[in-house]
Design an enzyme around this catalytic site. Structure first.
Site, PDB file in Angstrom:
ATOM      1  N   MET A 115      -7.749  -8.126   2.940  1.00 58.12           N
ATOM      2  CA  MET A 115      -7.288  -6.993   3.752  1.00 58.12           C
ATOM      3  C   MET A 115      -5.788  -7.106   3.967  1.00 58.12           C
ATOM      4  O   MET A 115      -5.281  -8.150   4.362  1.00 58.12           O
ATOM      5  CB  MET A 115      -7.998  -6.969   5.098  1.00 58.12           C
ATOM      6  N   CYS A 116      -5.049  -6.032   3.666  1.00 56.68           N
ATOM      7  CA  CYS A 116      -3.608  -5.967   3.875  1.00 56.68           C
ATOM      8  C   CYS A 116      -3.259  -4.616   4.470  1.00 56.68           C
ATOM      9  O   CYS A 116      -4.094  -3.709   4.530  1.00 56.68           O
ATOM     10  CB  CYS A 116      -2.863  -6.151   2.552  1.00 56.68           C
ATOM     11  N   GLY A 117      -2.032  -4.481   4.931  1.00 57.08           N
ATOM     12  CA  GLY A 117      -1.570  -3.214   5.467  1.00 57.08           C
ATOM     13  C   GLY A 117      -0.409  -2.680   4.660  1.00 57.08           C
ATOM     14  O   GLY A 117       0.500  -3.435   4.293  1.00 57.08           O
TER      15      GLY A 117
END
Length: 309
Positions: free
Chosen positions: A1-3
């Site tokens: 998960m990354c932004g």
């Protein structure tokens, strides 16, 4: 998960606020990626000049007289501005390629983060808020930019593993997802002479797009081809000198939201990254379609081309 975040300004009056707005967007995505953070800013341009953004883990040592040492080897003027562990080198465009070779000889521990006429890239390990403060990102101005907060899954938490990745002049990429065929594609691209620095799957995605463009594709065509040639789950946001593009894989399981007004186009992994933008309450807000290429440019009308999954 990354932004992921991105902001493309249509209204030049907002350009002095670009760094401030992107910083707020980046910090909002901290819980999606607390390992490291980075931002690419497309700012001022000087005709005939190029920029190299470089990084060192020992900047006091490596940046001492770096501009003078480069000038001796290149025979042309080099201007340097230092921000924490990064420095921006401004030099003649024709000398930029040679400068990369010279740097490997005279400062082997210095790494090139980005190169282009307008592009500057700043990235480091640490919380997005701390990274932004170290590089004074809020003070930066420009026409557009993209940013990333990382939660590492495919490679080590290092500065070189942080996004954005720059593999072509004024071109960079941020990514949320995982490419399953990056090892075989990395080997292929290296055989074709494409320089890839790390084992990060995102850099392979960036290098793939650069290779496609070097062989005659437009950015839109390269993004379209990625839907056939890249395996895995991905949302890409790509920055270029004139604008930025977005594409999601055919399944589109990674979150993404976009907003557009008369003043800007914005991208965020989640809507909360966009809530403080001016006029967001009146924006057209939508989720980018799977297997669809979106691109905005200061030199052309926006495009969206859909490809069947």
């Amino acid at each position: 998960m990354c932004g992921i975040v991105g902001l493309f300004l249509k209204d030049a009056a907002l350009e002095p606020q670009l760094g401030d707005m992107l910083t707020d967007m980046l910090i909002t995505m901290t819980d999606r990626g607390p390992d490291s953070a980075g931002i690419a800013i497309y700012g001022d341009e000087t005709k005939g000049k190029a920029k190299l953004t470089v990084q060192s883990s020992t900047p006091d040592l490596d940046f001492a007289k770096l501009d003078e040492d480069l000038q001796k080897h290149l025979g042309s003027m080099v201007e340097m501005s230092i921000k924490d562990t990064h420095a921006v080198l401004r030099l003649d465009t024709v000398a930029a390629a040679k400068a990369r070779v010279v740097l490997r000889d005279i400062r082997p521990s210095v790494k090139v983060m980005g190169h282009g006429e307008t592009l500057e890239i700043y990235k480091e390990v640490g919380l997005p808020k701390n990274v932004a403060e170290r590089f004074e990102l809020r003070k930066m101005s420009g026409s557009h930019g993209i940013g990333h907060t990382r939660m590492a899954t495919e490679s080590a938490v290092t500065t070189m593993g942080a996004h954005p990745f720059n593999t072509g002049v004024d071109q960079c990429l941020v990514h949320n997802g995982s490419l399953s065929n990056h090892n075989s594609l990395r080997r292929k691209l290296r055989r074709l002479g494409v320089h890839i620095e790390t084992e990060n799957d995102t850099e392979v995605g960036a290098a793939y797009l650069t290779w496609k463009m070097q062989t005659g594709s437009t950015l839109g065509e390269a993004l379209q081809s990625s839907l056939d040639d890249l395996d895995g789950f991905f949302t890409f946001v790509v920055g270029t000198k004139d604008g930025f593009g977005v594409v999601r894989d055919p399944i589109a399981c990674k979150p993404a939201v976009m907003a557009e007004t008369d003043q800007y186009v914005a991208f965020g992994s989640e809507y909360r990254a966009l809530v403080n933008l001016p006029g967001i309450e009146n924006a057209r807000v939508w989720e980018p379609e799977p297997a669809t290429v979106y691109f905005w440019s200061h030199g052309a009308a926006p495009t969206a081309t859909e490809k069947a999954a």
